[in-house]
Design a protein around this motif. Structure first.
Motif, mmCIF file in Angstrom:
data_model
loop_
_atom_site.group_PDB
_atom_site.id
_atom_site.type_symbol
_atom_site.label_atom_id
_atom_site.label_comp_id
_atom_site.label_asym_id
_atom_site.label_seq_id
_atom_site.Cartn_x
_atom_site.Cartn_y
_atom_site.Cartn_z
ATOM 1 N N GLU A 30 0.834 -1.199 0.000
ATOM 2 C CA GLU A 30 0.000 0.000 0.000
ATOM 3 C C GLU A 30 0.872 1.253 0.000
ATOM 4 N N ALA A 31 0.570 2.189 -0.888
ATOM 5 C CA ALA A 31 1.322 3.438 -0.953
ATOM 6 C C ALA A 31 1.084 4.258 0.309
ATOM 7 N N SER A 47 10.791 4.835 1.564
ATOM 8 C CA SER A 47 11.786 3.755 1.542
ATOM 9 C C SER A 47 11.459 2.682 2.584
ATOM 10 N N GLU A 48 10.862 3.071 3.698
ATOM 11 C CA GLU A 48 10.470 2.097 4.725
ATOM 12 C C GLU A 48 9.384 1.149 4.217
ATOM 13 N N THR A 49 8.580 1.612 3.267
ATOM 14 C CA THR A 49 7.487 0.796 2.735
ATOM 15 C C THR A 49 7.824 0.180 1.384
ATOM 16 N N GLY A 50 9.078 0.332 0.928
ATOM 17 C CA GLY A 50 9.512 -0.338 -0.296
ATOM 18 C C GLY A 50 9.333 0.456 -1.570
ATOM 19 N N ALA A 78 -3.276 3.436 -2.410
ATOM 20 C CA ALA A 78 -3.311 2.627 -3.631
ATOM 21 C C ALA A 78 -2.309 1.483 -3.500
ATOM 22 N N TRP A 79 -2.579 0.372 -4.167
ATOM 23 C CA TRP A 79 -1.678 -0.776 -4.135
ATOM 24 C C TRP A 79 -0.779 -0.741 -5.349
ATOM 25 N N ALA A 80 0.512 -0.987 -5.138
ATOM 26 C CA ALA A 80 1.496 -0.992 -6.220
ATOM 27 C C ALA A 80 2.586 -2.004 -5.886
ATOM 28 N N ALA A 84 8.173 0.176 -6.670
ATOM 29 C CA ALA A 84 7.618 1.134 -7.632
ATOM 30 C C ALA A 84 8.028 2.556 -7.234
ATOM 31 N N ILE A 85 7.890 3.464 -8.180
ATOM 32 C CA ILE A 85 8.245 4.865 -7.962
ATOM 33 C C ILE A 85 6.994 5.662 -7.649
ATOM 34 N N ILE A 86 7.044 6.456 -6.595
ATOM 35 C CA ILE A 86 5.995 7.417 -6.279
ATOM 36 C C ILE A 86 6.462 8.762 -6.821
#
Length: 92
Positions: A30-31, A47-50, A78-80, A84-86
């Motif tokens: 989840e973003a 970065s903590e959430t990937g 949102a799920w990604a 992935a890049i935000i």
């Protein structure tokens, strides 16, 4: 096709299989909500959430100090795919 062609065909197949496997096996996460955070804190939280970050735009803001996240894509919640890049819009 010959031996070289056969080897190249097998290598191409293995590469395609590896890319598909990576895409299928990469977990979705989840973003995080980065809105209204200072850019440095947003980077840490992402970065903590990937996720990785990219500043895609700078906009003036009378409401927020310079360097504050005004918008993000994908949006919060949102799920990604992990990694992935935000994309961020940051106040200038």
């Amino acid at each position: 096709m010959g031996i070289v062609g056969g080897i190249l065909f097998v290598l191409a197949g293995l590469i395609a299989y590896g890319l598909i496997w990576k895409f299928v096996k990469t977990p979705e996460v989840e973003a995080p909500d980065l809105l209204a955070l200072p850019a440095g804190e947003a980077l840490l939280r992402a970065s903590e959430t990937g996720f990785a970050l990219r500043v895609s735009a700078y906009e003036p803001s009378e409401q927020f100090e310079p360097g504050t996240v005004l918008a993000q894509r994908p949006p919060p919640g949102a799920w990604a795919k992990s990694g992935a890049i935000i994309s961020l819009t940051v106040s200038e």
